[in-house]
Design a protein around this motif. Structure first.
Motif, PDB file in Angstrom:
ATOM      1  N   ARG A  18       0.835  -1.204   0.000  1.00  0.00           N
ATOM      2  CA  ARG A  18       0.000   0.000   0.000  1.00  0.00           C
ATOM      3  C   ARG A  18       0.879   1.267   0.000  1.00  0.00           C
ATOM      4  NH1 ARG A  18      -3.179  -2.757  -1.832  1.00  0.00           N
ATOM      5  NH2 ARG A  18      -4.994  -3.702  -0.834  1.00  0.00           N
ATOM      6  N   GLN A  28      -0.992   4.461  -0.975  1.00  0.00           N
ATOM      7  CA  GLN A  28      -2.294   4.280  -0.355  1.00  0.00           C
ATOM      8  C   GLN A  28      -2.139   3.891   1.110  1.00  0.00           C
ATOM      9  OE1 GLN A  28      -4.574   1.421  -2.597  1.00  0.00           O
ATOM     10  NE2 GLN A  28      -4.177   2.416  -4.559  1.00  0.00           N
ATOM     11  N   ASP A  36      -8.302  -4.914   3.957  1.00  0.00           N
ATOM     12  CA  ASP A  36      -7.013  -5.581   4.066  1.00  0.00           C
ATOM     13  C   ASP A  36      -6.891  -6.333   5.392  1.00  0.00           C
ATOM     14  OD1 ASP A  36      -6.117  -4.528   1.590  1.00  0.00           O
ATOM     15  OD2 ASP A  36      -5.503  -2.665   2.575  1.00  0.00           O
ATOM     16  N   GLY A  46       1.259   2.979   6.308  1.00  0.00           N
ATOM     17  CA  GLY A  46      -0.120   2.784   5.889  1.00  0.00           C
ATOM     18  C   GLY A  46      -1.151   2.981   6.971  1.00  0.00           C
TER      19      GLY A  46
END
Length: 220
Positions: free
Chosen positions: A42, A47, A53, A211
């Protein structure tokens, strides 16, 4: 002979209980590894880690306890009275030895259809978790082994959830366990109830690759 039989049953229960704790600890460790690998991807994509996830990581990790789709209540081969429950927390330090738990995420399968999980976020302590949320508190008050520095932490708690008061903790035939011993297949020893409906909780704490942030994760 009766004493020998009782002793054998007692040893059987202790071995089974130890195995349950080992299994939930393995699930938590596997979730941490999976999430770290997802986070790397990610971050490379620019992202953030999404709820989907974390849910997928839980589904994969719990296969070691619930093979196939037996973790889901309406699976035709389901034989368990208990279900998986997961909590994920994001914690930041303030640089002065204090810590703040910014958000929590709960995940479970109790009322879900096959292939799906229920989940939601929260900002205050959950009655089914052994982790206590707090703002600018000593890290050990959030969880006894938590240590904080300038880097944020992610806490994963994995459990087996069961309650005698809820009719939804049944096998596929609608049969309900009358005790924790029956629910977890013990003869003499009653498994310990830690909080709410939490049995055999295990906690893993790690520094995320990236992330994660103080903003609650989204993305179903």
């Amino acid at each position: 002979m009766p004493v020998l039989i009782i002793l054998l049953f007692y040893i059987h229960d202790l071995v089974k209980i130890k195995r349950y704790y080992s299994q939930t600890e393995f699930v938590a460790q596997q979730m941490a590894n999976i999430i770290q690998n997802i986070a790397k991807k990610r971050v490379a994509e620019g992202q953030a880690v999404a709820i989907r996830d974390v849910v997928r990581a839980a589904k994969l990790a719990y296969l070691s306890i619930y093979p196939g789709t037996t973790m889901y209540r309406n699976d035709p081969e389901r034989k368990y009275f208990h279900v998986p429950r997961v909590f994920v927390y994001y914690v930041e330090g303030d640089g002065n030895g204090k810590a703040s738990c910014k958000w929590g995420l709960w995940i479970h399968t109790r009322r879900s259809d096959v292939g799906k999980w229920n989940y939601g976020t929260f900002t205050s302590s959950d009655t089914n978790s052994t982790v206590t949320m707090g703002e600018n508190v000593d890290p050990s008050s959030i969880y006894p082994t938590l240590k904080i520095n300038e880097k944020s932490k992610v806490i994963i708690e994995t459990q087996l959830s069961w309650s005698s008061d809820n009719s939804e903790y049944t096998d596929v035939n609608g049969k309900k366990a009358n005790s924790a011993r029956e629910a977890f297949g013990c003869f003499l020893v009653t498994p310990k109830l830690h909080k709410g409906t939490a049995y055999f909780p295990s906690v893993v704490i790690f520094t995320p690759y990236g992330g994660f942030s103080k903003t609650v994760i989204t993305g179903a």
